[in-house]
Write a protein that holds these residues in place. Structure first.
Motif, short mmCIF file in Angstrom:
data_model
loop_
_atom_site.label_atom_id
_atom_site.label_comp_id
_atom_site.label_asym_id
_atom_site.label_seq_id
_atom_site.Cartn_x
_atom_site.Cartn_y
_atom_site.Cartn_z
N PHE A 112 62.30 78.46 -2.60
CA PHE A 112 63.23 77.66 -3.40
C PHE A 112 64.33 77.11 -2.50
O PHE A 112 64.71 77.74 -1.50
CB PHE A 112 63.86 78.51 -4.51
N ILE A 113 64.86 75.95 -2.87
CA ILE A 113 65.92 75.32 -2.09
C ILE A 113 66.98 74.76 -3.04
O ILE A 113 66.67 74.33 -4.17
CB ILE A 113 65.35 74.18 -1.19
N ALA A 114 68.23 74.82 -2.60
CA ALA A 114 69.36 74.30 -3.39
C ALA A 114 70.41 73.76 -2.42
O ALA A 114 70.24 73.80 -1.19
CB ALA A 114 69.96 75.39 -4.26
N SER A 115 71.48 73.25 -2.96
CA SER A 115 72.64 72.83 -2.18
C SER A 115 73.87 73.34 -2.91
O SER A 115 73.79 73.71 -4.09
CB SER A 115 72.71 71.31 -2.04
N PRO A 116 75.04 73.36 -2.26
CA PRO A 116 76.25 73.74 -3.00
C PRO A 116 76.46 72.90 -4.25
O PRO A 116 76.88 73.41 -5.28
CB PRO A 116 77.36 73.53 -1.97
N ALA A 117 76.12 71.62 -4.17
CA ALA A 117 76.31 70.71 -5.30
C ALA A 117 75.43 71.10 -6.48
O ALA A 117 75.89 71.11 -7.64
CB ALA A 117 76.04 69.27 -4.89
N THR A 118 74.16 71.42 -6.24
CA THR A 118 73.27 71.74 -7.35
C THR A 118 73.61 73.11 -7.97
O THR A 118 73.43 73.31 -9.16
CB THR A 118 71.80 71.73 -6.90
N PHE A 173 65.14 82.57 -12.94
CA PHE A 173 66.52 82.78 -12.53
C PHE A 173 66.96 81.74 -11.51
O PHE A 173 68.03 81.11 -11.67
CB PHE A 173 66.70 84.18 -11.93
N PHE A 174 66.17 81.53 -10.46
CA PHE A 174 66.59 80.58 -9.43
C PHE A 174 66.63 79.16 -9.96
O PHE A 174 67.54 78.39 -9.64
CB PHE A 174 65.67 80.68 -8.21
N THR A 175 65.69 78.81 -10.82
CA THR A 175 65.69 77.47 -11.40
C THR A 175 66.94 77.26 -12.26
O THR A 175 67.56 76.19 -12.22
CB THR A 175 64.43 77.25 -12.25
N ALA A 176 67.31 78.28 -13.01
CA ALA A 176 68.49 78.19 -13.87
C ALA A 176 69.78 78.24 -13.06
O ALA A 176 70.86 77.96 -13.59
CB ALA A 176 68.48 79.32 -14.89
N SER A 177 69.68 78.59 -11.78
CA SER A 177 70.87 78.72 -10.93
C SER A 177 71.06 77.52 -10.01
O SER A 177 71.94 77.54 -9.15
CB SER A 177 70.77 79.99 -10.09
N GLY A 178 70.24 76.48 -10.18
CA GLY A 178 70.42 75.26 -9.39
C GLY A 178 69.45 75.07 -8.26
O GLY A 178 69.61 74.15 -7.45
N PHE A 179 68.41 75.91 -8.18
CA PHE A 179 67.40 75.79 -7.13
C PHE A 179 66.20 75.02 -7.65
O PHE A 179 65.91 75.01 -8.84
CB PHE A 179 66.93 77.17 -6.66
N MET A 180 65.48 74.38 -6.74
CA MET A 180 64.20 73.76 -7.07
C MET A 180 63.12 74.44 -6.24
O MET A 180 63.35 74.86 -5.10
CB MET A 180 64.22 72.26 -6.78
N GLN A 181 61.95 74.58 -6.84
CA GLN A 181 60.85 75.22 -6.13
C GLN A 181 60.21 74.23 -5.17
O GLN A 181 60.02 73.06 -5.49
CB GLN A 181 59.81 75.75 -7.11
#
Length: 211
Positions: free
Chosen positions: A200-206, A175-183
């Motif tokens: 997991f980490i993401a940014s508004p852009a991803t 789910f998180f990977t498909a939502s723009g996060f990277m592990q």
């Protein structure tokens, strides 16, 4: 679905006005809360860098920021490697970072895009934050109904039927990977014991790139 979202006013967490807590609710047409996120916002700057912030938070003996601040922050903001991966610019000015402490959807509304909608709305609401972080684990492992903040939250989390929770780590990771996060890969040989969660980490852009 005709959904609406409410960002409650952030409140100071602990004694520091640079660490805020906020509740975000998604409601259906009837006004029932069907999804929720509880987040922390922490602001780092040249006077309050990651090392100093970690030390101050550690004095409270309670911080969800222990790993992020120790792994991929350098002084006040993200290290260049993560800036490149998250499509954000390295910056020495004050930046705010979000820790998603909890995100959930009521059982009847799962697998309908509600959680992704919630994450995208957070990214739209906070376009200037440098990162969004989550420590991923099943909610029944850390939510205690006796310590929910208020009757409304107690009722909401009771309806989740956490005793029947069957979401596996691999499903959360997908789910998180498909939502723009990277592990974030952690060298567990450096730890006293294995972590009970994945980071997991993401940014508004991803996040917005996936929506």
């Amino acid at each position: 679905m005709n959904l609406s979202i409410t960002f409650k006013k952030p409140t100071v967490k602990g004694a520091y006005d640079w660490q805020l807590s906020q509740e975000i609710n998604v409601s259906n047409e009837a006004g029932d809360v069907i999804a929720k996120a509880e987040i922390e916002l922490i602001t780092l700057n040249k006077h309050r860098d990651a090392d100093k912030s970690f030390a101050m938070l550690d004095e409270q003996e309670a911080t969800d920021w222990e790993l992020p601040l120790g792994v991929y922050f350098k002084k006040q903001n993200l290290i260049a490697e993560y800036c490149e991966k998250l499509l954000v610019k390295p910056d020495t000015n004050a930046k705010t970072h979000i820790m998603i402490e909890a995100i959930s959807v009521q059982p009847a509304y799962r697998k309908q895009g509600v959680a992704k909608y919630l994450l995208n709305e957070i990214a739209l609401h906070y376009p200037k934050v440098q990162s969004l972080n989550v420590m991923s684990m099943a909610m029944n492992l850390f939510v205690d109904l006796e310590f929910c903040n208020g009757e409304e939250n107690t009722q909401y989390y009771t309806k989740l039927a956490l005793e029947n929770e069957a979401i596996a780590n691999e499903e959360l990771k997908a789910f998180f990977t498909a939502s723009g996060f990277m592990q974030v890969e952690i060298d567990e040989s450096l730890l006293a014991e294995p972590l009970p969660f994945e980071l997991f980490i993401a940014s508004p852009a991803t996040i917005k790139a996936i929506a």
